[in-house]
Design a protein around this motif. Structure first.
Motif, PDB file in Angstrom:
ATOM      1  N   LYS A  22       0.832  -1.209   0.000  1.00  0.00           N
ATOM      2  CA  LYS A  22       0.000   0.000   0.000  1.00  0.00           C
ATOM      3  C   LYS A  22       0.866   1.258   0.000  1.00  0.00           C
ATOM      4  N   GLU A  23       1.994   1.207   0.718  1.00  0.00           N
ATOM      5  CA  GLU A  23       2.894   2.365   0.747  1.00  0.00           C
ATOM      6  C   GLU A  23       3.479   2.645  -0.628  1.00  0.00           C
ATOM      7  N   LYS A  24       3.872   1.594  -1.328  1.00  0.00           N
ATOM      8  CA  LYS A  24       4.410   1.777  -2.673  1.00  0.00           C
ATOM      9  C   LYS A  24       3.355   2.355  -3.615  1.00  0.00           C
ATOM     10  N   ALA A  25       2.119   1.872  -3.471  1.00  0.00           N
ATOM     11  CA  ALA A  25       1.031   2.383  -4.309  1.00  0.00           C
ATOM     12  C   ALA A  25       0.777   3.858  -4.006  1.00  0.00           C
ATOM     13  N   ALA A  26       0.859   4.221  -2.717  1.00  0.00           N
ATOM     14  CA  ALA A  26       0.660   5.614  -2.330  1.00  0.00           C
ATOM     15  C   ALA A  26       1.780   6.498  -2.873  1.00  0.00           C
ATOM     16  N   THR A  27       3.013   5.999  -2.859  1.00  0.00           N
ATOM     17  CA  THR A  27       4.145   6.757  -3.400  1.00  0.00           C
ATOM     18  C   THR A  27       3.973   6.990  -4.897  1.00  0.00           C
ATOM     19  N   LYS A  28       3.574   5.946  -5.616  1.00  0.00           N
ATOM     20  CA  LYS A  28       3.349   6.073  -7.057  1.00  0.00           C
ATOM     21  C   LYS A  28       2.208   7.054  -7.338  1.00  0.00           C
ATOM     22  N   ALA A  29       1.131   6.941  -6.547  1.00  0.00           N
ATOM     23  CA  ALA A  29      -0.001   7.850  -6.732  1.00  0.00           C
ATOM     24  C   ALA A  29       0.414   9.293  -6.436  1.00  0.00           C
ATOM     25  N   ARG A  30       1.278   9.489  -5.433  1.00  0.00           N
ATOM     26  CA  ARG A  30       1.751  10.835  -5.107  1.00  0.00           C
ATOM     27  C   ARG A  30       2.588  11.401  -6.244  1.00  0.00           C
ATOM     28  N   ASP A  31       3.454  10.572  -6.838  1.00  0.00           N
ATOM     29  CA  ASP A  31       4.250  11.026  -7.985  1.00  0.00           C
ATOM     30  C   ASP A  31       3.348  11.457  -9.139  1.00  0.00           C
ATOM     31  N   GLU A  32       2.297  10.688  -9.382  1.00  0.00           N
ATOM     32  CA  GLU A  32       1.368  11.019 -10.466  1.00  0.00           C
ATOM     33  C   GLU A  32       0.595  12.308 -10.149  1.00  0.00           C
ATOM     34  N   LEU A  33       0.215  12.471  -8.882  1.00  0.00           N
ATOM     35  CA  LEU A  33      -0.481  13.689  -8.466  1.00  0.00           C
ATOM     36  C   LEU A  33       0.425  14.906  -8.622  1.00  0.00           C
ATOM     37  N   ASN A  34       1.691  14.763  -8.232  1.00  0.00           N
ATOM     38  CA  ASN A  34       2.637  15.875  -8.370  1.00  0.00           C
ATOM     39  C   ASN A  34       2.825  16.254  -9.835  1.00  0.00           C
ATOM     40  N   ALA A  35       2.854  15.253 -10.723  1.00  0.00           N
ATOM     41  CA  ALA A  35       2.983  15.533 -12.155  1.00  0.00           C
ATOM     42  C   ALA A  35       1.764  16.291 -12.665  1.00  0.00           C
ATOM     43  N   ASP A  36       0.579  15.881 -12.217  1.00  0.00           N
ATOM     44  CA  ASP A  36      -0.642  16.602 -12.603  1.00  0.00           C
ATOM     45  C   ASP A  36      -0.606  18.036 -12.088  1.00  0.00           C
ATOM     46  N   ARG A  37      -0.073  18.217 -10.900  1.00  0.00           N
ATOM     47  CA  ARG A  37       0.044  19.562 -10.337  1.00  0.00           C
ATOM     48  C   ARG A  37       0.969  20.428 -11.195  1.00  0.00           C
ATOM     49  N   ARG A  38       2.063  19.849 -11.649  1.00  0.00           N
ATOM     50  CA  ARG A  38       2.996  20.616 -12.491  1.00  0.00           C
ATOM     51  C   ARG A  38       2.400  20.933 -13.859  1.00  0.00           C
ATOM     52  N   ARG A  39       1.382  20.178 -14.263  1.00  0.00           N
ATOM     53  CA  ARG A  39       0.726  20.440 -15.550  1.00  0.00           C
ATOM     54  C   ARG A  39      -0.346  21.528 -15.452  1.00  0.00           C
ATOM     55  N   LEU A  40      -0.625  22.000 -14.239  1.00  0.00           N
ATOM     56  CA  LEU A  40      -1.618  23.059 -14.102  1.00  0.00           C
ATOM     57  C   LEU A  40      -1.210  24.278 -14.934  1.00  0.00           C
TER      58      LEU A  40
END
Length: 252
Positions: A22-40
């Protein structure tokens, strides 16, 4: 007092490995969220805000200190108060060495409505070296929805109106004697002398943004590492492909 269950080492290891998935999945999801944030997208700042710093008047561009990025912590400090907010003070206590942000082209500063003499006195009392400016007399705090006064503008906090907060059970954010202060963090990017607003976060969205990487993750340029998306924003100052640091990142 309720404590965790006592088990054997083998049982603990099995439970820990299950949690790691679950921690690894959360880390991957956080990386994807950060990328979406940079695309704002971003919005150009077209108002000439005037702040007061330790060296006198300053514009928003001045607060960048010549770097490409600026992260502003909206510190709750009403002009009538003699000291800053306790929760904001705890937050600022947790901010790390600013050099780690500066070498990645990012300036960190606090901004409050309190007059600069009160800010300077309180800053010295707390032993902080974070750049801190007064927005007293400007629209800055109102425009970024951290000072609320319905005689100035309708209340909006964390992208919800006053009525939306009341309806959702978070009316504690928007009710009380006016004007009142709330915390937040905003990020800005400059292109020459043009300044752009890229992101703002409020409420619990700010509580973990005290480490260098967490702060960089809410900026348009991010950590400036080769693995980050979208490509082409690295300043060549972060972790490079093939480095030991990159290997450790991939393993976790």
């Amino acid at each position: 007092m309720s404590l965790p269950q006592v088990v054997s080492r083998d049982e603990w290891l099995a439970a820990r490995q299950e949690l790691l998935v679950k921690e690894k999945a959360a880390t991957k999801a956080r990386d994807e969220l950060n990328a979406d944030r940079r695309r704002l997208p971003m919005v150009e700042i077209d108002k000439d805000y005037v702040f007061e710093g330790p060296d006198g008047k300053a514009s928003l561009l001045d607060i960048f200190e010549g770097r490409p990025q600026l992260v502003v912590y909206h510190f709750m400090f009403d002009p009538a108060w003699d000291a800053g907010c306790k929760s904001c003070s705890s937050f600022l206590d947790d901010i790390g060495h600013l050099t780690h942000l500066n070498v990645r082209g990012t300036t960190f500063a606090a901004i409050s409505r309190a007059p600069i003499d009160k800010i300077t006195k309180f800053k010295a009392r707390m032993g902080w070296n974070v750049p801190w400016y007064s927005s007293y007399g400007s629209d800055f705090n109102y425009d970024f929805n951290v000072t609320h006064d319905e005689s100035v503008k309708p209340i909006v906090y964390n992208y919800r109106s006053k009525q939306e907060h009341i309806n959702s059970g978070t009316g504690y954010y928007v009710q009380g004697d006016q004007p009142f202060e709330l915390p937040g963090m905003s990020t800005f990017l400059r292109d020459g002398d043009r300044v752009f607003h890229t992101y703002s976060s409020y409420g619990r969205g700010v509580e973990l943004l005290t480490s260098t990487t967490a702060i960089l993750d809410i900026t348009a340029l991010g950590r400036q590492e080769d693995w980050e998306e979208p490509k082409g924003r690295s300043m060549g100052l972060g972790v490079q492909a093939g480095s030991p640091e990159m290997k450790y990142r991939d393993e976790y």
